[in-house]
Design a protein around this motif. Structure first.
Motif, PDB file in Angstrom:
ATOM      1  N   PRO A 114       0.821  -1.208   0.000  1.00 52.71           N
ATOM      2  CA  PRO A 114       0.000   0.000   0.000  1.00 52.71           C
ATOM      3  C   PRO A 114       0.861   1.266   0.000  1.00 52.71           C
ATOM      4  CG  PRO A 114      -0.790  -1.570   1.634  1.00 52.71           C
ATOM      5  CD  PRO A 114       0.517  -2.101   1.115  1.00 52.71           C
ATOM      6  N   ASP A 115       0.406   2.245  -0.714  1.00 54.00           N
ATOM      7  CA  ASP A 115       1.026   3.576  -0.762  1.00 54.00           C
ATOM      8  C   ASP A 115       2.389   3.624  -1.445  1.00 54.00           C
ATOM      9  OD1 ASP A 115      -1.207   4.638   0.589  1.00 54.00           O
ATOM     10  OD2 ASP A 115      -0.320   4.088   2.523  1.00 54.00           O
ATOM     11  N   ALA A 116       2.824   2.538  -2.070  1.00 57.33           N
ATOM     12  CA  ALA A 116       4.076   2.572  -2.843  1.00 57.33           C
ATOM     13  C   ALA A 116       3.694   2.669  -4.322  1.00 57.33           C
ATOM     14  CB  ALA A 116       4.911   1.334  -2.587  1.00 57.33           C
ATOM     15  N   PRO A 117       4.254   3.598  -5.053  1.00 59.33           N
ATOM     16  CA  PRO A 117       3.854   3.785  -6.446  1.00 59.33           C
ATOM     17  C   PRO A 117       4.334   2.669  -7.378  1.00 59.33           C
ATOM     18  CG  PRO A 117       5.656   5.257  -5.905  1.00 59.33           C
ATOM     19  CD  PRO A 117       5.249   4.579  -4.625  1.00 59.33           C
TER      20      PRO A 117
END
Length: 166
Positions: free
Chosen positions: A59-62
């Motif tokens: 989550p939240d890592a591009p």
């Protein structure tokens, strides 16, 4: 963490992982042609049923944090799955490799093969720990070449897809 099927993002991940820190147990940094060829093989065997690779997504890592996969290999007279994984340095130490490996083992349990083997270098404490955490059984040490022409010494870990974790 979740897994997504290997796609074109895999090539960028392979290039980001092709650094001394990530390749010290695997013969060192590879020429870009070898990285591209591996990416193309991964795409091809996914469509043939001879294996699958996944991107490890947090989550939240591009971008993907790593990968895990399995592919067919001949081992001691039978066809088995071989499994491997990699997690980029900024994401290591969070249990992602073990969680991704366990998730990929569930994907490998299609009935096509009974055994999954992993062959981490005997010097790679982190990957050997992943094998233990995922329920593989250590069979012993084996001489290997990776990449071809580069001798390394590996542990042979085996997972029984019929029995599940030891």
């Amino acid at each position: 963490m979740h897994l997504e099927p290997w796609d074109e993002r895999g090539l960028d991940l392979e290039r980001r992982a092709n650094v001394p820190e990530m390749k010290r147990h695997l013969g060192g940094v590879e020429p870009d042609e070898r990285v591209v060829a591996r990416h193309e093989r991964i795409l091809a065997y996914a469509t043939s049923g001879q294996g699958r690779n996944f991107l490890v997504i947090v989550p939240d890592a591009p971008d993907p944090a790593g990968s895990v996969g399995f592919w067919e290999r001949e081992w001691r007279g039978e066809t088995v799955w071989e499994m491997g994984w990699q997690i980029l340095p900024g994401f290591q130490g969070r249990g992602l490799a073990a969680a991704a490996t366990i998730a990929a083992l569930a994907e490998a349990a299609t009935g096509r093969h009974r055994w999954v083997h992993a062959y981490p270098n005997i010097t790679n404490a982190a990957s050997n720990a992943v094998c233990r955490k995922a329920g593989f059984v250590l069979l012993g040490e084996e001489p290997f070449e990776y990449p071809p022409g580069n001798p390394i010494h590996c542990n042979d870990w085996r997972y029984d897809l019929r029995a599940g974790p030891a």
